[in-house]
Design a protein around this motif. Sequence first.
Motif, PDB file in Angstrom:
ATOM      1  N   PHE A  23       0.791  -1.103  -0.444  1.00  0.00           N
ATOM      2  CA  PHE A  23      -0.039   0.165  -0.216  1.00  0.00           C
ATOM      3  C   PHE A  23       0.837   1.362   0.022  1.00  0.00           C
ATOM      4  CE2 PHE A  23      -2.826  -2.949   2.815  1.00  0.00           C
ATOM      5  CZ  PHE A  23      -3.889  -2.727   1.459  1.00  0.00           C
ATOM      6  N   SER A  24       0.319   2.181  -0.430  1.00  0.00           N
ATOM      7  CA  SER A  24       0.663   3.587  -0.375  1.00  0.00           C
ATOM      8  C   SER A  24       0.612   4.693   0.912  1.00  0.00           C
ATOM      9  CB  SER A  24       0.744   4.761  -1.464  1.00  0.00           C
ATOM     10  OG  SER A  24       1.529   5.442  -1.798  1.00  0.00           O
ATOM     11  N   THR A  25       1.794   3.861   1.799  1.00  0.00           N
ATOM     12  CA  THR A  25       1.374   4.744   3.023  1.00  0.00           C
ATOM     13  C   THR A  25       2.876   5.626   3.655  1.00  0.00           C
ATOM     14  OG1 THR A  25       1.786   2.550   4.124  1.00  0.00           O
ATOM     15  CG2 THR A  25       0.148   2.801   3.676  1.00  0.00           C
ATOM     16  N   SER A  26       1.967   6.454   4.564  1.00  0.00           N
ATOM     17  CA  SER A  26       3.076   7.234   4.869  1.00  0.00           C
ATOM     18  C   SER A  26       2.867   7.199   6.250  1.00  0.00           C
ATOM     19  CB  SER A  26       3.491   9.059   4.775  1.00  0.00           C
ATOM     20  OG  SER A  26       2.474   9.144   4.264  1.00  0.00           O
ATOM     21  N   VAL A  27       3.913   7.767   7.743  1.00  0.00           N
ATOM     22  CA  VAL A  27       3.348   7.579   8.910  1.00  0.00           C
ATOM     23  C   VAL A  27       3.809   8.588   9.984  1.00  0.00           C
ATOM     24  CG1 VAL A  27       3.615   6.609  11.212  1.00  0.00           C
ATOM     25  CG2 VAL A  27       3.485   5.066   8.931  1.00  0.00           C
ATOM     26  N   VAL A 185       9.132  12.040 -10.645  1.00  0.00           N
ATOM     27  CA  VAL A 185       8.855  11.878  -9.463  1.00  0.00           C
ATOM     28  C   VAL A 185       9.953  12.930  -8.914  1.00  0.00           C
ATOM     29  CG1 VAL A 185      10.304  10.011  -8.434  1.00  0.00           C
ATOM     30  CG2 VAL A 185       9.668  10.024 -10.857  1.00  0.00           C
ATOM     31  N   PRO A 186       9.325  13.440  -7.294  1.00  0.00           N
ATOM     32  CA  PRO A 186       9.405  14.117  -6.434  1.00  0.00           C
ATOM     33  C   PRO A 186      11.164  14.160  -6.792  1.00  0.00           C
ATOM     34  CG  PRO A 186       7.651  13.197  -5.728  1.00  0.00           C
ATOM     35  CD  PRO A 186       8.185  12.106  -6.782  1.00  0.00           C
ATOM     36  N   PRO A 187      11.764  15.519  -6.609  1.00  0.00           N
ATOM     37  CA  PRO A 187      13.555  15.490  -6.397  1.00  0.00           C
ATOM     38  C   PRO A 187      13.860  14.491  -4.911  1.00  0.00           C
ATOM     39  CG  PRO A 187      12.512  17.981  -5.260  1.00  0.00           C
ATOM     40  CD  PRO A 187      11.229  16.476  -5.431  1.00  0.00           C
ATOM     41  N   GLY A 191       6.530  11.092  -1.345  1.00  0.00           N
ATOM     42  CA  GLY A 191       6.042  10.764  -0.252  1.00  0.00           C
ATOM     43  C   GLY A 191       6.956  12.202  -0.068  1.00  0.00           C
ATOM     44  N   ASP A 192       7.842  12.826  -0.551  1.00  0.00           N
ATOM     45  CA  ASP A 192       8.046  14.203  -0.475  1.00  0.00           C
ATOM     46  C   ASP A 192       7.805  15.305  -1.549  1.00  0.00           C
ATOM     47  OD1 ASP A 192      10.442  16.738  -1.147  1.00  0.00           O
ATOM     48  OD2 ASP A 192      11.441  15.501  -2.341  1.00  0.00           O
ATOM     49  N   ASP A 237      11.061   6.488  -8.411  1.00  0.00           N
ATOM     50  CA  ASP A 237      12.706   6.760  -8.312  1.00  0.00           C
ATOM     51  C   ASP A 237      13.102   6.129  -7.791  1.00  0.00           C
ATOM     52  OD1 ASP A 237      11.805   5.011  -5.488  1.00  0.00           O
ATOM     53  OD2 ASP A 237      10.882   6.671  -4.538  1.00  0.00           O
ATOM     54  N   ALA A 238      14.627   6.681  -6.945  1.00  0.00           N
ATOM     55  CA  ALA A 238      15.911   5.857  -6.692  1.00  0.00           C
ATOM     56  C   ALA A 238      15.927   4.823  -6.050  1.00  0.00           C
ATOM     57  CB  ALA A 238      16.332   7.205  -5.618  1.00  0.00           C
TER      58      ALA A 238
END
Length: 490
Positions: A23-27, A185-187, A191-192, A237-238
């Motif tokens: 899943f695409s999640t962030s905490v 893609v963000p730098p 998530g950035d 991304d990288a």
Amino acid sequence: MRKKKRGMAIAASSVLAMSLLSFSTSVHTSASSQTVSKNYLIAYSQSLPKDYQTEINNAGGVVVKAIPEIGGLEVRSTNPNFLNQLKSSATIAAANVEKSFKLEDGQPEGADGKPVTLPDSDTYWNLQWDMQRLTNDGKSYKLESGGTETSNGVIHKAVVGIIDSGIDQTHPDLKANFIGGQNFVPPGGYGDEAPVNPTNVTDTNGHGTHVAGSIAANGKVKGVGPDLGIRAYRIFDASGSAPTTPIVAAILQAANDGVDVINMSIGGFDNLKYYYEGTRYSDIADILLWKRAIKYAVNKNVTVVAAAGNDSLDYADKKSLTDYMNVTYGKDLGIIFKGVTVEVPGSTPGVITVSSSNKWSTAKLAFYSNYGNSFIDVAAPGGDNGPVYDASRKLAERDFTYRTLSTWPTNLEPNSATTVNRDYAYLHGTSMASPKVAGIAGVIKAAHPEFTPSQVQALIEKTAFDYGKKGHDPLFGSGEANAYTALTGK
């Protein structure tokens, strides 16, 4: 032509191919509590309604990206009941947690200390068994190379959009044919929240540059169309990750840019019913947006080509796909998959889906390639580790020269798993097979700009070498695609 199919897969093995990972999640953690933010995909029944921002806000979400061409939204929310809050909406067709896709490590098993050393030479044509076969020892270049070389540069007669990890636009074998693209893609990676630099399509992985060389390299190595134009759409991304939203957005952008062909050496699983922490979910919104994006491109006269995947799975065996999902992803993600499993983009209507053939057999696919009736359209050389390894499956008996040689980014370290040389690498996979068919589609469009995507596909299938069982079969589809026979029509 046959009516287009319903599903399949792509993922692991020792090849750079994309798989559904999480899943695409962030905490976000505060002193008093932990807040989990999830990204969601929303597919409206038709176009985006005027009040969609209010509707999402009232449910506890924030719009991250709107995709009005296909009635889609990417939304972020910390509300654990966000999806339930949307159920009362009469205009939303489907909504689900957004998936994150990931490029697997190219050669995780290493080279046993025996990578290939390329000779010091002006050409590696003698090492490109795949390209020799595809072009009838280069004869197809005389019929159509994809463009015209002039003293002022190349005039490209057709352009292939490469949705991938970017392209090394400075590579000596690619720079004449590189004509731009767009970065999603963000730098700092996904998530950035920093602004995206749309012009930075530099390949930080290697996968996209290898794919690009198979299509349009013109130097020490050659592609199917050494004068085709190539455009980069960087969506990984990288770390090799990408959510669904930038991928479908890249499809739309490539179509709007007027490319003739799109190559996607990528793919992943979606499931129509699964349970996470006791709650039932589905990936219907994800599937809807993929379908709409592909249809959008085809309606703009773009031929879309995708890899079949590297899981050695038979798509016709539906139960095995869902079992595979549970074994491979379910335990780690805490998910129980119960529904039908489909693959995107390969199973999506309008896509030419490509399995991987090898150097040494016209009866067997490469050991990792997915296959299946009504899934595979054609095969193309993606390479493998040779017949000795195929029989024994002993890592020490791999022969990397049975893989396919193509360009590698000059800004990255050499792919030491397969070659000690900096600018070229041997890789294998359906990721390496798909761009061969995209290149064939490109030279067909250069020779016949009036052709529709269905006409391009029909010609590729009609002129493919009938490997495997006679007629259309689950392994090779209509056969192994070939540029020379496609251009001669026989």
